[in-house]
Design an enzyme around this catalytic site. Structure first.
Site, PDB file in Angstrom:
ATOM      1  CG  ASP A  31      -1.949   1.010   1.281  1.00 29.75           C
ATOM      2  OD1 ASP A  31      -3.001   0.748   1.876  1.00 29.75           O
ATOM      3  OD2 ASP A  31      -1.741   2.101   0.727  1.00 29.75           O
ATOM      4  CG  MET A  32       1.461   3.135  -3.697  1.00 30.28           C
ATOM      5  SD  MET A  32       3.113   2.460  -3.892  1.00 30.28           S
ATOM      6  CE  MET A  32       4.056   3.947  -4.153  1.00 30.28           C
ATOM      7  CG  ASP A  92      -2.788   3.406  -2.399  1.00 28.51           C
ATOM      8  OD1 ASP A  92      -3.841   2.762  -2.257  1.00 28.51           O
ATOM      9  OD2 ASP A  92      -2.198   3.966  -1.461  1.00 28.51           O
ATOM     10  CD  GLU A  93      -5.548  -1.595  -0.252  1.00 22.62           C
ATOM     11  OE1 GLU A  93      -6.158  -0.520  -0.391  1.00 22.62           O
ATOM     12  OE2 GLU A  93      -5.960  -2.528   0.441  1.00 22.62           O
TER      13      GLU A  93
END
Ligand code: TTP
Ligand code: MG
Length: 360
Positions: A10-11, A104-105
């Protein structure tokens, strides 16, 4: 059966980190990205802004009250999508077993890669830092629920492993809000009867769980005990990918048609790479000046994904079309897609392969 090795990535503060990367003057500052207008809400904010109590979904006007000196920016989805594609490209270079959860995940199933999972994840982090410029947090465990719990452990730039012997002890002190899947209404109801932690949730029976969470209750009951057999699903919804263009004036110029096809082939090859796909069928579509549409396909013996292979197949198809009048439109598409690569080697297997070769 051996336990799986699942990674969740996850960013960190994704939209805000992209803004800080694109404008380094914003590094270290409270950056808030969100909707403009009187009813705008915060999409996300940098970790510096989180110290002021700002978080996603909070109205912007409240965020401004909490942090008047914050840098408030509009949402630039296109830019974030572009960066997201780069990140996923790197993830796909590790394994094709990637499940995108959001922009983002993602989950990765790296069970088949015979390398130390921590080394694999550190390599992913390093690559994303070096070639994209951003940090992420990752969790490693033997199922999705625990991998996600692990990735949230020490954000930002975290890496946490949860092994079987740590469960359920490690989960016990966590607030029930950390159990992915428990909604805010259920949290309120549980808090109301004095249940705040997973340790307390573990005391509930299966019937109690069904009472509180409906049919989802048993799943949560199992997850907090470390049981979760959901597979990492590599989404495969795309049936075909195509490009087409209408000419300003009709043409019969084959060299020009090939030039267009070759540009399309390059774009399609990029799309395949991004999604870690291979294709077997190449189709050329032609619309003549009388608006009649003609399509011709070629199904190959093997799966392809390179620009050169797609281009060559497209040229062969075009050469088999008898062009007897002006063409208004040409299109190229690829179908018969797969993401199961025959003996596909991930970057790690390649490393091993090369090392073994050097040794022998
Ligand atoms: P998240 O991964 O939930 O948040 P994040 O990456 O900003 O921060 P964290 O370090 O805690 O992971 O969401 C990813 C992006 O999705 C986020 O940058 C902005 C967007 N988003 C919204 O637009 N609205 C929301 O309510 C949330 C939660 C996220
Ligand atoms: Mg994130």
């Amino acid at each position: 059966m051996d336990k799986k090795v699942i990674v969740h990535v996850d960013m960190d503060a994704f939209f805000a980190s992209v803004e800080q990367m694109d404008n380094p003057k914003l590094k270290g500052k409270p950056v808030i990205v969100g909707g403009s207008g009187p009813r705008g809400v915060v999409s996300t904010c940098s970790y510096e802004a989180r110290e002021y109590g700002i978080h996603s979904a909070m109205p912007i006007f409240i965020a401004k009250q909490l942090c008047p000196e914050g840098v408030f920016l509009p949402v630039r989805y296109e830019r974030y999508t572009e960066i997201s594609k780069k990140v996923f490209h790197i993830l796909h270079s590790v394994t094709h077993k990637v499940e995108a959860v959001s922009i983002d995940e993602a989950y990765l199933d790296i069970s088949d890669i015979k390398y130390d999972p921590v080394h694999i994840v550190n390599t992913i982090k390093k690559r994303i830092k070096e070639s994209v410029g951003l940090t992420l947090s990752a969790g490693i465990s033997y199922n999705k629920f625990l991998a996600k719990t692990a990735s949230e452990w020490n954000k930002p730039n975290g890496l946490k492993v949860i092994t079987e012997d740590m469960v359920p002890e490690i989960l016990k002190p966590l607030p029930i809000s950390k159990v992915h899947g428990i909604g805010s209404k259920s949290i309120e109801r549980l808090n109301h009867i004095g249940i705040y932690t997973i340790e307390q949730l573990l005391r509930l029976t299966e019937d109690d769980m069904t009472y509180f969470f409906g049919k989802y209750g048993i799943e949560i009951y199992n997850r907090i005990r470390g049981h979760d057999d959901r597979p990492v699903c590599t989404q495969r919804e795309t049936k075909s990918i195509g490009r087409e263009t209408t000419f300003d004036s009709d043409t019969m110029d084959k060299a020009m048609l090939k030039k267009v096809l070759s540009e399309f082939a390059e774009e399609l090859a990029n799309s395949l790479m991004e999604e870690a796909l291979f294709a077997k069928t190449v189709t050329v579509k032609i619309k003549y000046q009388d608006f009649k549409i003609h399509t011709k396909s070629k199904t190959l013996k093997r799966y392809i994904n390179s620009y050169k292979d797609i281009k060559e197949a497209a040229f062969k198809v075009l050469d088999n079309i008898n062009i007897d009048q002006g063409i208004r439109l040409i299109g190229l598409s690829i179908s018969n897609l797969t993401d199961v690569r025959y003996e596909q080697l991930s970057i790690f297997e390649w490393e091993k392969f090369i090392k073994d070769k050097r040794r022998s």
